[in-house]
Design an enzyme around this catalytic site. Structure first.
Site, PDB file in Angstrom:
ATOM      1  N   GLU A 132     -11.736   5.671   4.831  1.00  0.00           N
ATOM      2  CA  GLU A 132     -11.157   6.711   5.705  1.00  0.00           C
ATOM      3  C   GLU A 132     -12.223   6.978   6.870  1.00  0.00           C
ATOM      4  O   GLU A 132     -11.909   6.969   7.970  1.00  0.00           O
ATOM      5  CB  GLU A 132     -10.759   8.049   5.195  1.00  0.00           C
ATOM      6  N   TYR A 141       0.835  -1.231   0.040  1.00  0.00           N
ATOM      7  CA  TYR A 141      -0.113   0.201  -0.109  1.00  0.00           C
ATOM      8  C   TYR A 141       0.881   1.303  -0.009  1.00  0.00           C
ATOM      9  O   TYR A 141       0.597   1.936  -0.845  1.00  0.00           O
ATOM     10  CB  TYR A 141      -0.998  -0.095   1.254  1.00  0.00           C
ATOM     11  N   TRP A 178      -5.401   2.053  10.293  1.00  0.00           N
ATOM     12  CA  TRP A 178      -5.471   1.973   8.800  1.00  0.00           C
ATOM     13  C   TRP A 178      -5.352   0.534   8.450  1.00  0.00           C
ATOM     14  O   TRP A 178      -6.059   0.170   7.604  1.00  0.00           O
ATOM     15  CB  TRP A 178      -4.670   3.014   8.048  1.00  0.00           C
TER      16      TRP A 178
END
Length: 201
Positions: free
Chosen positions: A47, A25, A55
């Site tokens: 988000e 990522y 995350w």
């Protein structure tokens, strides 16, 4: 998007190199300018789901989110009713928070309204950085921040438009993820590689 052929490239200090999907990522997506409508809606949804969580927790559930939210097609998600929301609350592949799920559906409707007003969500959101990525010169983990004047302005405007789970911290994370803000540290191998693409932004 190319990664690196280096064996041990220097990365941002927040990257846990023991997690291959986290590394991928960072190396392939984080900080790369996004102008695709569906990708912008995807990051807005993810988000929002992250609020109060890490995350990485959301990243591991990304594929399940993609399936649950119609491949992040805002037109389809905007049509979700009580039955679909109830099914999502029972879906253990995603974060089963009713408020976050309901906000994602509501945000899809608001997203479509913004598209109608500005021609695209991309045209709307990139105005908050004057159409060009903001590049910070961070050197260590202590340099990172949770918000910025740009995220404050975006958060305020989104809230006025009826979006949910769009506090300034969430907006800042969204801006980092979609390349509106380049927060790769000065020593990170991705920083300059991404900056080199800006002429086409």
């Amino acid at each position: 998007m190319a990664g690196t052929s280096e064996k041990n490239p220097k990365r941002c200090p927040w990257v846990d190199v023991s997690k291959p999907d986290y590394v991928a990522y960072h190396d392939l997506e984080w900080g790369v300018p996004v102008h695709d409508e569906r990708r912008l809606f995807e990051f807005l949804t993810l988000e929002g789901a992250q609020a109060g969580l890490s995350w990485y927790t959301v990243l591991r559930k990304r594929e399940a989110y993609r399936k649950a939210f119609s491949d992040f097609d805002p037109e389809k998600v905007a049509r979700y009713g009580k039955r679909q929301i109830q099914l999502l609350v029972k879906n253990d592949g995603i974060i089963r928070n009713r408020a976050k799920i309901a906000a994602a559906v509501n945000n899809a409707k608001r997203f479509l309204a913004v598209q109608k007003e500005f021609g695209s969500f991309d045209a709307y959101i990139w105005r908050f950085v004057d159409g060009r990525p903001v590049v910070h010169n961070f050197r260590s983990l202590k340099d990172y921040r949770a918000t910025s004047p740009e995220s404050d302005a975006l958060s305020k405007d989104l809230k006025q438009r009826g979006f949910g789970f769009v506090g300034s911290t969430i907006c800042y994370a969204h801006m980092q993820a979609t390349g509106m803000i380049n927060d790769h540290t000065v020593s990170c191998f991705r920083r300059q590689a991404i900056i080199a693409t800006y002429n086409g932004t």
